[in-house]
Each structure stands twice: as C-alpha cells, then as structure tokens.
Design a protein around this motif. Structure first.
Motif, PDB file in Angstrom:
ATOM      1  N   PHE A 217       0.798  -1.370   0.011  1.00 40.07           N
ATOM      2  CA  PHE A 217      -0.065   0.008  -0.229  1.00 40.07           C
ATOM      3  C   PHE A 217       0.973   1.168   0.058  1.00 40.07           C
ATOM      4  CE2 PHE A 217      -2.644  -3.185   2.404  1.00 40.07           C
ATOM      5  CZ  PHE A 217      -3.759  -2.926   1.400  1.00 40.07           C
ATOM      6  N   ALA A 218       0.502   2.375  -0.750  1.00 44.15           N
ATOM      7  CA  ALA A 218       1.163   3.531  -0.901  1.00 44.15           C
ATOM      8  C   ALA A 218       1.027   4.298   0.488  1.00 44.15           C
ATOM      9  CB  ALA A 218       0.829   4.410  -2.216  1.00 44.15           C
ATOM     10  N   SER A 219       0.008   4.171   1.184  1.00 44.92           N
ATOM     11  CA  SER A 219      -0.417   5.024   2.475  1.00 44.92           C
ATOM     12  C   SER A 219      -1.356   4.167   3.042  1.00 44.92           C
ATOM     13  CB  SER A 219      -0.808   6.334   2.211  1.00 44.92           C
ATOM     14  OG  SER A 219      -2.211   5.981   1.486  1.00 44.92           O
ATOM     15  N   ARG A 220      -1.481   4.717   4.479  1.00 41.41           N
ATOM     16  CA  ARG A 220      -2.386   4.065   5.240  1.00 41.41           C
ATOM     17  C   ARG A 220      -4.020   4.355   4.766  1.00 41.41           C
ATOM     18  NH1 ARG A 220      -3.590   5.032  10.191  1.00 41.41           N
ATOM     19  NH2 ARG A 220      -4.499   3.087  10.203  1.00 41.41           N
ATOM     20  N   ASN A 221      -3.962   5.403   4.098  1.00 37.37           N
ATOM     21  CA  ASN A 221      -5.628   5.764   3.590  1.00 37.37           C
ATOM     22  C   ASN A 221      -5.942   4.587   2.468  1.00 37.37           C
ATOM     23  OD1 ASN A 221      -6.184   7.774   5.014  1.00 37.37           O
ATOM     24  ND2 ASN A 221      -5.777   9.426   3.420  1.00 37.37           N
ATOM     25  N   LYS A 222      -4.612   4.348   1.880  1.00 35.87           N
ATOM     26  CA  LYS A 222      -5.046   3.245   0.440  1.00 35.87           C
ATOM     27  C   LYS A 222      -5.524   1.869   1.289  1.00 35.87           C
ATOM     28  CE  LYS A 222      -4.057   5.838  -2.846  1.00 35.87           C
ATOM     29  NZ  LYS A 222      -5.117   6.297  -3.786  1.00 35.87           N
ATOM     30  N   ALA A 223      -4.657   1.526   2.367  1.00 34.49           N
ATOM     31  CA  ALA A 223      -5.094   0.351   3.055  1.00 34.49           C
ATOM     32  C   ALA A 223      -6.283   0.358   3.545  1.00 34.49           C
ATOM     33  CB  ALA A 223      -4.058   0.038   4.021  1.00 34.49           C
ATOM     34  N   ALA A 224      -6.916   1.472   4.099  1.00 34.54           N
ATOM     35  CA  ALA A 224      -8.220   1.578   4.709  1.00 34.54           C
ATOM     36  C   ALA A 224      -9.129   1.806   3.875  1.00 34.54           C
ATOM     37  CB  ALA A 224      -8.412   2.637   5.913  1.00 34.54           C
ATOM     38  N   ASP A 225      -8.994   2.306   2.596  1.00 32.05           N
ATOM     39  CA  ASP A 225     -10.022   2.644   1.844  1.00 32.05           C
ATOM     40  C   ASP A 225     -10.206   1.829   0.450  1.00 32.05           C
ATOM     41  OD1 ASP A 225     -11.893   4.423   0.760  1.00 32.05           O
ATOM     42  OD2 ASP A 225     -10.394   5.676  -0.604  1.00 32.05           O
ATOM     43  N   ASN A 226     -10.002   0.430   0.942  1.00 29.75           N
ATOM     44  CA  ASN A 226     -10.257  -0.697  -0.019  1.00 29.75           C
ATOM     45  C   ASN A 226     -11.826  -0.816  -0.262  1.00 29.75           C
ATOM     46  OD1 ASN A 226     -10.400  -3.245  -1.345  1.00 29.75           O
ATOM     47  ND2 ASN A 226      -8.631  -3.831  -0.457  1.00 29.75           N
ATOM     48  N   PRO A 227     -12.284  -0.815  -1.314  1.00 28.07           N
ATOM     49  CA  PRO A 227     -13.797  -0.957  -1.641  1.00 28.07           C
ATOM     50  C   PRO A 227     -14.379  -2.320  -1.113  1.00 28.07           C
ATOM     51  CG  PRO A 227     -12.371  -1.159  -3.883  1.00 28.07           C
ATOM     52  CD  PRO A 227     -11.619  -0.443  -2.950  1.00 28.07           C
ATOM     53  N   ASP A 228     -13.233  -3.175  -1.055  1.00 29.81           N
ATOM     54  CA  ASP A 228     -13.720  -4.573  -0.344  1.00 29.81           C
ATOM     55  C   ASP A 228     -14.241  -4.522   0.860  1.00 29.81           C
ATOM     56  OD1 ASP A 228     -13.072  -5.798  -2.854  1.00 29.81           O
ATOM     57  OD2 ASP A 228     -11.052  -6.554  -2.049  1.00 29.81           O
ATOM     58  N   TRP A 229     -13.835  -3.333   1.703  1.00 29.22           N
ATOM     59  CA  TRP A 229     -14.234  -3.347   3.075  1.00 29.22           C
ATOM     60  C   TRP A 229     -15.530  -2.471   3.149  1.00 29.22           C
ATOM     61  CZ3 TRP A 229     -10.726  -6.397   2.765  1.00 29.22           C
ATOM     62  CH2 TRP A 229      -9.277  -6.068   2.744  1.00 29.22           C
ATOM     63  N   ASN A 230     -16.395  -2.013   2.082  1.00 31.48           N
ATOM     64  CA  ASN A 230     -17.335  -1.524   2.210  1.00 31.48           C
ATOM     65  C   ASN A 230     -18.700  -2.619   2.479  1.00 31.48           C
ATOM     66  OD1 ASN A 230     -19.459   0.503   2.144  1.00 31.48           O
ATOM     67  ND2 ASN A 230     -19.483   0.601  -0.365  1.00 31.48           N
ATOM     68  N   THR A 231     -18.493  -3.042   3.573  1.00 40.84           N
ATOM     69  CA  THR A 231     -19.518  -4.314   3.927  1.00 40.84           C
ATOM     70  C   THR A 231     -20.123  -3.806   5.243  1.00 40.84           C
ATOM     71  OG1 THR A 231     -18.011  -5.562   4.897  1.00 40.84           O
ATOM     72  CG2 THR A 231     -18.560  -6.047   2.589  1.00 40.84           C
ATOM     73  N   ALA A 232     -21.288  -4.553   5.753  1.00 40.61           N
ATOM     74  CA  ALA A 232     -21.879  -4.212   6.966  1.00 40.61           C
ATOM     75  C   ALA A 232     -20.999  -4.840   8.131  1.00 40.61           C
ATOM     76  CB  ALA A 232     -23.235  -5.170   6.846  1.00 40.61           C
ATOM     77  N   LYS A 233     -20.316  -5.555   7.709  1.00 45.57           N
ATOM     78  CA  LYS A 233     -19.301  -6.329   8.889  1.00 45.57           C
ATOM     79  C   LYS A 233     -18.159  -6.621   8.291  1.00 45.57           C
ATOM     80  CE  LYS A 233     -19.278  -9.883  12.442  1.00 45.57           C
ATOM     81  NZ  LYS A 233     -20.005 -11.279  13.019  1.00 45.57           N
ATOM     82  N   ALA A 234     -16.997  -6.514   9.122  1.00 47.69           N
ATOM     83  CA  ALA A 234     -15.518  -6.779   8.686  1.00 47.69           C
ATOM     84  C   ALA A 234     -15.441  -8.170   8.332  1.00 47.69           C
ATOM     85  CB  ALA A 234     -14.588  -6.355   9.563  1.00 47.69           C
ATOM     86  N   SER A 235     -14.958  -8.514   7.087  1.00 49.32           N
ATOM     87  CA  SER A 235     -14.636  -9.794   6.618  1.00 49.32           C
ATOM     88  C   SER A 235     -13.146 -10.097   7.134  1.00 49.32           C
ATOM     89  CB  SER A 235     -14.317  -9.804   5.084  1.00 49.32           C
ATOM     90  OG  SER A 235     -13.257  -9.087   4.772  1.00 49.32           O
ATOM     91  N   PRO A 236     -13.034 -11.637   7.249  1.00 49.37           N
ATOM     92  CA  PRO A 236     -11.716 -11.979   7.505  1.00 49.37           C
ATOM     93  C   PRO A 236     -10.598 -11.556   6.825  1.00 49.37           C
ATOM     94  CG  PRO A 236     -13.292 -13.991   7.336  1.00 49.37           C
ATOM     95  CD  PRO A 236     -13.906 -12.772   6.624  1.00 49.37           C
TER      96      PRO A 236
END
Length: 304
Positions: free
Chosen positions: A223-242
């Motif tokens: 990841f280029a930055s912490r924002n990039k790590a956190a801003d993954n569209p895969d995380w746009n879910t109701a609950k955190a995935s594994p």
C-alpha cells in the motif's frame, strides 16, 4: 465508511489532559476508548472546545429548545436532536489520528464499533436524529432549509439554529456577531485540518510512513499509504470480513512497530501550538462562545 474517507486526517481527539499516548492495553480489551489508555490523547486545540460531558448537557438543552420551537408549528418532537454531530464524530472517534490497536483490528477491522444511543433515546426505540415518520419539510423546520411552514415564518437555520442562538446569548462573540456561529465552529475545524496537513507533510511523518510501508510489505501487503489500506472498496460491507481483519491487524502491528501514534501526535501538538499562537484572539472568541453556551445550557437543564 466514514473512517476510510477521513483516514489520517481524522486528527481530532478527546478533550483530555496530556499530549502523549500512554502504553499498554489491559488484557481482554477490545481497543476502544475506555479500554486502552493509548487512545486517550489530547492536543492544544482541544482547549477551545467543550468536553464530552459539556457536549452531552448542550445536547439535552438544544433538544428541549428545538422541540419547544417545533411545538409552535404543531410538529411532534424529533426525539434526541444531535446538535454537534460534526464534533461528536471526531472527538469521540475510537481511532484518534487514524490510529487503532491490534485488539480493535481483530474485532472490527477498519469498521466502526456499533453505535450506542443515549438511554432516553433507546427507551423510545428511536435512533438519534429525526424520527423516521418526519417529513422532509418538518426536518427542514428543525434544521433549516425552509422559510415558512403552515403559514408561519421559520427561524433562520431552523429551530435548531434558534436554539443555538438562545444558548449563545450573553457572549461577546455570540448571536450579535456578523459572523455566523457555524462559521466560528468550522474555523476551529479548519485549523485542525491545517495542523494535520502540515504534520503529514513533515519529513518525520514521511519517514515514518515509509517504514510503515516496508513493514506492511514484509507481511505481504503493498500500500502506498495508510489511507489506501483503509480505503479498499472490499471493506464496504456491513461487517468486517476475515480478509479485512487480517489487513487491519497487520496495519495496527506496523503502526506500533514504527511508533506511528507517538510520532504523529508530537507533530500534531507542535503544529497546533503554532496555530494557537497565530490565531489566539479568534480562538479565545470561539472559546467564549462555547463557555457561554455551556453556562446557559447548564442553567436550562438544572432548571428542569
């Protein structure tokens, strides 16, 4: 997700004494505030905002005044009015300065913990804010955006705006000022953002971020930055995935390894102090506005 949009620019924290992060989380802690002293941080600009307890009292007072105004329009109250959402979401953020612990990551990933509503709201079975049965026009009467309702003029900025002006009466920088109260509130938030921008451009921060990237690469992440790590569209879910939890846990481990919180906080404090020095007179006016609001709210609430 709100956190991903803000990332490391979420630089407002709880109004507490001290300016460094204390080490260590108690066994069994989930990494939220109250369970880990590392999250109880402060910064010089905190001195110009109300405390959590004061904001709670202000919220009660604004709710009463707003609903009293709504009664004049024969509108049922909108339950618990949240007048300081822009502050609550920042000052009460469970991830101050974008930091979170390994314990937090293992439980929530990059998600926010479940919201707990005030007791009186929970008893009503309602969430904070407008009732689901409120019409758009009724909400505009409460929060602004409409000039007339049922043949009656609506206060500027709605009933909530009228409530805020009522609480500001008696302040030298109160409702008589040509500058709006929201302008004064936003000015302080602007200074906070400016402090953050200066901090993340500092060589010390950039060096720390490079060490964080190297740590993440050693764990199999690029990841280029912490924002990039956190801003993954895969995380746009109701609950955190594994997968999200694994990524966030690696992120948290690397933050601790490179002293992310300590380095970032020291830069924030340094830049806050500069901005306080440069904007002292205006910040004092903002502080007086909040102090007046708090006094008036305390009188209203204590008077029943």
């Amino acid at each position: 997700m709100w956190f991903r949009r803000i990332g490391v620019l979420s630089v407002l924290s709880s109004v507490l004494l001290g300016c460094s992060a204390a080490p260590g989380a108690p066994e069994g802690a989930d990494g939220t505030k109250g369970s880990d002293s590392r999250l109880e941080i402060s910064r010089p600009l905190d001195a110009y905002l109300p405390t959590e307890e004061e904001r709670a009292n202000l919220g009660t007072a604004v709710t009463r005044l707003t609903n009293a105004c709504l009664e004049k329009f024969n509108i049922a109250d909108l339950h618990h009015v949240r007048p300081f959402l822009h502050l609550d979401g920042i000052l009460d953020d469970q991830r101050p300065l974008g930091y979170f612990t390994v314990q937090y990551a293992e439980k929530y990933g990059y998600h926010s913990p479940p919201v707990e509503f005030p007791q009186e709201v929970a008893e009503q079975g309602e969430k904070t804010g407008p009732s689901t049965s409120s019409s758009a026009e009724e909400i505009n009467v409460a929060y602004g955006g409409i000039q007339e309702y049922a043949g009656k003029p609506v206060p500027a900025d709605g009933c909530r705006g009228e409530a805020m002006r009522t609480l500001s009466k008696g302040s030298p920088s109160g409702s008589s000022s040509k500058e709006s109260e929201s302008d004064r509130e936003n000015y302080l938030l602007h200074l906070r953002a400016e402090s953050s921008e200066r901090s993340i451009a500092d060589p010390a921060y950039l060096d720390m971020q490079e060490k964080w990237r190297s740590c993440m690469r050693s764990k199999g992440y690029s990841f280029a930055s912490r924002n990039k790590a956190a801003d993954n569209p895969d995380w746009n879910t109701a609950k955190a995935s594994p997968k999200e939890i694994r990524t966030a846990t690696a992120d948290a481990e690397c933050m601790d390894q490179v002293d992310y919180l300590d380095i970032f906080l020291k830069l924030i404090v340094k830049n806050d102090e500069v901005l306080v020095e440069e904007n002292g007179e205006r910040l004092q006016e903002i502080k007086e506005m909040w102090q007046t609001r708090v006094r008036n709210a305390n009188d209203l609430v204590s008077g029943g």
